[in-house]
Design a protein around this motif. Sequence first.
Motif, PDB file in Angstrom:
ATOM      1  N   UNK A   8       0.852  -1.187   0.000  1.00  0.00           N
ATOM      2  CA  UNK A   8       0.000   0.000   0.000  1.00  0.00           C
ATOM      3  C   UNK A   8       0.891   1.242   0.000  1.00  0.00           C
ATOM      4  N   UNK A   9       0.298   2.380  -0.372  1.00  0.00           N
ATOM      5  CA  UNK A   9       1.026   3.650  -0.343  1.00  0.00           C
ATOM      6  C   UNK A   9       0.346   4.597   0.629  1.00  0.00           C
ATOM      7  N   UNK A  10       1.134   5.192   1.477  1.00  0.00           N
ATOM      8  CA  UNK A  10       0.657   6.141   2.480  1.00  0.00           C
ATOM      9  C   UNK A  10       1.361   7.472   2.248  1.00  0.00           C
ATOM     10  N   UNK A  11       0.645   8.566   2.362  1.00  0.00           N
ATOM     11  CA  UNK A  11       1.242   9.898   2.198  1.00  0.00           C
ATOM     12  C   UNK A  11       1.360  10.547   3.572  1.00  0.00           C
ATOM     13  N   UNK A  12       2.574  10.887   3.942  1.00  0.00           N
ATOM     14  CA  UNK A  12       2.806  11.642   5.168  1.00  0.00           C
ATOM     15  C   UNK A  12       3.031  13.106   4.798  1.00  0.00           C
ATOM     16  N   UNK A  13       2.233  14.004   5.341  1.00  0.00           N
ATOM     17  CA  UNK A  13       2.406  15.434   5.082  1.00  0.00           C
ATOM     18  C   UNK A  13       3.364  15.992   6.126  1.00  0.00           C
ATOM     19  N   UNK A  14       4.624  16.090   5.740  1.00  0.00           N
ATOM     20  CA  UNK A  14       5.669  16.519   6.656  1.00  0.00           C
ATOM     21  C   UNK A  14       6.033  17.979   6.391  1.00  0.00           C
ATOM     22  N   UNK A  15       6.407  18.684   7.425  1.00  0.00           N
ATOM     23  CA  UNK A  15       6.954  20.024   7.272  1.00  0.00           C
ATOM     24  C   UNK A  15       8.455  19.940   7.483  1.00  0.00           C
ATOM     25  N   UNK A  16       9.199  20.298   6.440  1.00  0.00           N
ATOM     26  CA  UNK A  16      10.655  20.169   6.446  1.00  0.00           C
ATOM     27  C   UNK A  16      11.244  21.494   5.973  1.00  0.00           C
ATOM     28  N   UNK A  17      12.123  22.066   6.787  1.00  0.00           N
ATOM     29  CA  UNK A  17      12.782  23.331   6.437  1.00  0.00           C
ATOM     30  C   UNK A  17      11.769  24.398   6.012  1.00  0.00           C
ATOM     31  N   UNK A  18      10.629  24.414   6.700  1.00  0.00           N
ATOM     32  CA  UNK A  18       9.601  25.413   6.422  1.00  0.00           C
ATOM     33  C   UNK A  18       8.749  25.135   5.209  1.00  0.00           C
ATOM     34  N   UNK A  19       8.912  23.961   4.595  1.00  0.00           N
ATOM     35  CA  UNK A  19       8.161  23.599   3.399  1.00  0.00           C
ATOM     36  C   UNK A  19       7.273  22.396   3.706  1.00  0.00           C
ATOM     37  N   UNK A  20       6.059  22.396   3.151  1.00  0.00           N
ATOM     38  CA  UNK A  20       5.213  21.216   3.227  1.00  0.00           C
ATOM     39  C   UNK A  20       5.722  20.202   2.208  1.00  0.00           C
ATOM     40  N   UNK A  21       6.079  19.032   2.679  1.00  0.00           N
ATOM     41  CA  UNK A  21       6.652  17.996   1.816  1.00  0.00           C
ATOM     42  C   UNK A  21       5.777  16.749   1.894  1.00  0.00           C
ATOM     43  N   UNK A  22       4.798  16.601   0.988  1.00  0.00           N
ATOM     44  CA  UNK A  22       4.030  15.353   0.953  1.00  0.00           C
ATOM     45  C   UNK A  22       4.977  14.201   0.608  1.00  0.00           C
ATOM     46  N   UNK A  23       5.038  13.209   1.488  1.00  0.00           N
ATOM     47  CA  UNK A  23       6.038  12.150   1.370  1.00  0.00           C
ATOM     48  C   UNK A  23       5.357  10.804   1.143  1.00  0.00           C
ATOM     49  N   UNK A  24       5.411  10.274  -0.089  1.00  0.00           N
ATOM     50  CA  UNK A  24       4.844   8.947  -0.334  1.00  0.00           C
ATOM     51  C   UNK A  24       5.682   7.882   0.359  1.00  0.00           C
ATOM     52  N   UNK A  25       4.993   6.952   1.002  1.00  0.00           N
ATOM     53  CA  UNK A  25       5.666   5.852   1.693  1.00  0.00           C
ATOM     54  C   UNK A  25       5.031   4.533   1.273  1.00  0.00           C
ATOM     55  N   UNK A  26       5.860   3.591   0.957  1.00  0.00           N
ATOM     56  CA  UNK A  26       5.391   2.233   0.688  1.00  0.00           C
ATOM     57  C   UNK A  26       5.249   1.525   2.027  1.00  0.00           C
ATOM     58  N   UNK A  27       4.147   0.799   2.201  1.00  0.00           N
ATOM     59  CA  UNK A  27       3.947  -0.003   3.413  1.00  0.00           C
ATOM     60  C   UNK A  27       3.638  -1.436   3.012  1.00  0.00           C
ATOM     61  N   UNK A  28       4.276  -2.377   3.708  1.00  0.00           N
ATOM     62  CA  UNK A  28       4.050  -3.785   3.413  1.00  0.00           C
ATOM     63  C   UNK A  28       4.461  -4.614   4.618  1.00  0.00           C
ATOM     64  N   UNK A  29       3.714  -5.695   4.875  1.00  0.00           N
ATOM     65  CA  UNK A  29       4.111  -6.655   5.887  1.00  0.00           C
ATOM     66  C   UNK A  29       3.408  -6.503   7.213  1.00  0.00           C
ATOM     67  N   UNK A  30       3.708  -7.427   8.112  1.00  0.00           N
ATOM     68  CA  UNK A  30       3.155  -7.434   9.460  1.00  0.00           C
ATOM     69  C   UNK A  30       4.278  -7.757  10.439  1.00  0.00           C
ATOM     70  N   UNK A  31       4.058  -7.334  11.688  1.00  0.00           N
ATOM     71  CA  UNK A  31       5.056  -7.610  12.707  1.00  0.00           C
ATOM     72  C   UNK A  31       5.688  -6.341  13.217  1.00  0.00           C
ATOM     73  N   UNK A  32       6.825  -6.443  13.901  1.00  0.00           N
ATOM     74  CA  UNK A  32       7.522  -5.259  14.412  1.00  0.00           C
ATOM     75  C   UNK A  32       7.857  -4.296  13.286  1.00  0.00           C
ATOM     76  N   UNK A  33       7.818  -3.000  13.593  1.00  0.00           N
ATOM     77  CA  UNK A  33       8.022  -1.979  12.558  1.00  0.00           C
ATOM     78  C   UNK A  33       9.471  -1.951  12.089  1.00  0.00           C
ATOM     79  N   UNK A  34       9.631  -1.694  10.792  1.00  0.00           N
ATOM     80  CA  UNK A  34      10.946  -1.522  10.174  1.00  0.00           C
ATOM     81  C   UNK A  34      10.893  -0.307   9.260  1.00  0.00           C
ATOM     82  N   UNK A  35      11.939   0.510   9.329  1.00  0.00           N
ATOM     83  CA  UNK A  35      12.078   1.668   8.454  1.00  0.00           C
ATOM     84  C   UNK A  35      13.166   1.366   7.437  1.00  0.00           C
ATOM     85  N   UNK A  36      12.847   1.511   6.150  1.00  0.00           N
ATOM     86  CA  UNK A  36      13.794   1.239   5.070  1.00  0.00           C
ATOM     87  C   UNK A  36      14.028   2.532   4.311  1.00  0.00           C
ATOM     88  N   UNK A  37      15.259   3.022   4.332  1.00  0.00           N
ATOM     89  CA  UNK A  37      15.604   4.277   3.675  1.00  0.00           C
ATOM     90  C   UNK A  37      16.386   3.990   2.401  1.00  0.00           C
TER      91      UNK A  37
END
Length: 290
Positions: A8-37
């Motif tokens: 699935x795709x989730x959009x996080x509306x982040x404020x970065x350096x004074x700018x609104x940065x809509x950030x698309x994030x891929x989400x997949x799986x179950x279990x403990x959370x993992x961040x993949x950069x």
Amino acid sequence: MGGTASLTTRILDLTVAGHLVPTPCLEVGTGPAALLLPALSSISAREEMRPLARELAGDHRCLVPDWPGFGAHARVRVPLEPATYHAFLDALVAAAPGPYALAIAAGHAAPYLAAAARRHPGAFGRLVLVAPTWRGPLPTAMGKARAPWFGRIRKAVEMPLVGEALYRLNISPPIIGRMMRAHVYAQAEHVTPEVIRAKHRITRQTNGRFGTAAFVTGGLDPVGTREDFLSLFGPDLPPVRVLRPERAPRRSGAEMDALIEAGGVEARPVPGALSPHEEFPREVAAAIRA
């Protein structure tokens, strides 16, 4: 592992350096959370982490964001400098706090993740750095002696019209293919026409040239020396595992080896060059789990 997990795709509306940065994030799986950069590069996008996320989906609930200024979508103009990327991770951790049992960073994302782990104790259970780098392509290839040229090159690519023409010349499909065969993938046969087309689509996004110009010229290097890079790591971090590709380019591989030899991290070999998480996701997932 992985394979058929629903994405699935989730959009996080982040404020970065004074700018609104809509950030698309891929989400997949179950279990403990993992961040993949994903890595930072001309062809960087969250899609490069998709194969690895699928492999880990049976063990973890994976979140894979795009970096500001990169990805397969129109990019918001933000100040393209290290402070923006540190601020981005702060905003991301605030909006999606986890906590993350696992955090994985590829290439240039690695030092940014290490710095974020220092700023956010307890946010990450352990860190995995895949082919970690800290120095952009031109500084790596040309050295400090030619540093005055890097800013001029960046300004030229950022110029209207002329800059776009220069950018198009340097991210054509043949050049992307040559670059990928030279140091991104280890096996030339994996650089298929389909892969090249997908990477070229990433480069053609609105405002695409600005992130590329900043990264290639060293404008997104989070540190200036190997010593500064090594100083990011120490006993106050969560456990750190470095996945060292067997066919990493010589200069980049030397920086990975210096980190490993400095101690304080655990090292595992993996196949591949600078993008083993994309080329050999099953083997990278196994090295993460081991």
